[in-house]
Design a protein around this motif. Structure first.
Motif: not given
Ligand SMILES: Cc1cc2nc3c(=O)[nH]c(=O)nc-3n(C[C@H](O)[C@H](O)[C@H](O)COP(=O)(O)OP(=O)(O)OC[C@H]3O[C@@H](n4cnc5c(N)ncnc54)[C@H](O)[C@@H]3O)c2cc1C
Length: 368
Positions: A11-13, A30-32, A38-40, A45-47, A175-177, A325-327, A337-339
């Motif tokens: 989501m964040a990237g 870049l995507e590992k 990712g988790s998105m 999908g509720v934002i 935890g790479d970030g 994002g989660a980093d 709160a909503s990630g």
């Molecule tokens: C089952 C489930 C239900 C959820 N429901 C909700 C919801 O309804 N509402 C809500 O707000 N949140 C929800 N979440 C949480 C939400 O998905 C996360 O908060 C959100 O995806 C975080 O975004 P992000 O970009 O930080 O991480 P992600 O979306 O996970 O993306 C991180 C990406 O970085 C990649 N990566 C890791 N290391 C490296 C590297 N060294 N180089 C390149 N790429 C790398 C990973 O492979 C991944 O693809 C849910 C999560 C899950 C698992």
């Protein structure tokens, strides 16, 4: 030559990369894992955000108020922007009277963002593996999704029992970030020990990536919750974040949810307690049915880490390094709160700041 490097296509990237493209820049994404989302992509999908700022502060009291204010004020515009990219809306209500937001179809959301971001780097997996430090010549946006998929980091920062948890998230967020940011001089945020989990059916249950939402056991409010010593915990929050934090620190991250039969018909959002119990049983979790109660053995399912790198209002973590994002920690600290919302808002902010724009006014200034 790229204008900025984005590590992580969740989501964040993707929000950062799509924003960079909107501003006329060329991001290198870049995507590992080689697959975007990712988790998105696995999420509901509720934002969302809290309906009023005071409740947000009350429920997440240890978060950075400046970051929370930005999230609260910008989310509506950012949701409109997502829709303008073609992300498919499933519902304009969250199903929770305390929150406001939009539910998107996660696969369609991912596809729309990937297209707006201009796709992933074809050799992204290889480059991501080698990425140990910021490239130096261009800004780096860290969006690797936190450290929920790394047992050692969970044991180190959260609890020795957290290593027993089930990973209810995509496997790439190891935890790479955090490592790259700290090596570049970033500080860590408050709440590095806080994790959002959902109780999941305990082994020998079989749970595939597509079942992470359907198999969640979200009914602590209707149950007696105990650990393996018989000690109980009573939830005090609608999100059940407090049970989640507690469960992750109990022996083997296990908890038993005992529901009186008269509560099986209670609804939690769109499902009844009975449906959630049946789903756990069908997946193979230990379920004990007695005349007056049903007991389900659950394991904490790590969904996302809530602490991470400390950032400022421009998502800056260190010179030339941005985190979102989660980093990035310090937003939901002390609660939940909503990630996805934080990822969307701070992903866009990170791109604008990385490209030399004034993130707060939302305009792109001179490129460095
Ligand atoms: C089952 C489930 C239900 C959820 N429901 C909700 C919801 O309804 N509402 C809500 O707000 N949140 C929800 N979440 C949480 C939400 O998905 C996360 O908060 C959100 O995806 C975080 O975004 P992000 O970009 O930080 O991480 P992600 O979306 O996970 O993306 C991180 C990406 O970085 C990649 N990566 C890791 N290391 C490296 C590297 N060294 N180089 C390149 N790429 C790398 C990973 O492979 C991944 O693809 C849910 C999560 C899950 C698992």
């Amino acid at each position: 030559m790229a204008d900025l490097v984005v590590a992580g296509a969740g989501m964040a990237g993707l929000a950062a990369a799509a924003e960079a493209r909107r501003l006329g820049a060329e991001p290198l994404v870049l995507e590992k894992l080689g697959r975007p989302g990712g988790s998105m992509r696995l999420s509901s999908g509720v934002i969302w955000r809290h309906r009023d700022f005071e409740t947000f502060r009350e429920e997440c009291p240890d978060g950075d108020e400046r970051l929370q204010r930005l999230l609260f004020e910008r989310l509506e515009d950012d949701l409109r922007w997502l829709e303008s990219l073609g992300a498919p809306v499933v519902d304009r209500e969250t199903g929770n009277p305390l929150t406001a937001g939009t539910r998107f179809d996660p696969a369609g959301l991912t596809d729309a963002l990937v297209e707006a971001a201009g796709g992933l780097a074809p050799d992204g997996v290889r480059v991501a593996e080698r990425l140990r430090e910021p490239p130096g010549d261009v800004p780096l946006v860290l969006a690797t999704g936190g450290f929920g998929a790394d047992r050692e980091l969970l044991e180190e920062h959260v609890s020795p029992e957290a290593g027993h948890a089930f990973l209810r998230a995509a496997p790439g967020s190891t935890g790479d970030g955090l490592r790259i940011g700290v090596a570049a001089g970033a500080a860590t945020s408050a709440g590095l020990e806080q994790v959002y989990t959902r109780a999941m059916p305990a082994p020998p249950a079989r749970i595939s990536e597509g079942d992470l939402v359907r198999l969640s056991q979200l009914y602590a409010r209707h149950a007696e919750v105990t650990n393996e010593h018989g000690e109980s915990y009573e939830t005090a929050t609608w999100s059940e974040i407090d049970v989640a934090q507690w469960q992750l620190r109990q022996p083997r991250a296990r908890a038993w949810f005992t529901v009186p039969v008269e509560h099986l018909g209670e609804r939690v959002r769109e499902r009844t307690v009975a449906e959630m119990v049946d789903a756990a049983e069908a997946a193979g979790a230990p379920v004990r049915r007695e005349q007056e109660h049903v007991t389900v053995e659950t394991v904490a399912g790590v969904t996302t880490t809530l602490g991470g790198l400390a950032i400022d209002e421009h998502a800056r973590a260190a010179p030339g390094v941005f985190a979102c994002g989660a980093d990035a920690g310090g937003i939901a600290t002390g609660g939940y709160a909503s990630g996805l919302a934080a990822s969307l808002v701070f992903g866009r902010i990170a791109a604008r700041a990385a490209l030399g724009g004034a993130a707060v006014s939302g305009t792109l200034g001179e490129r460095p």
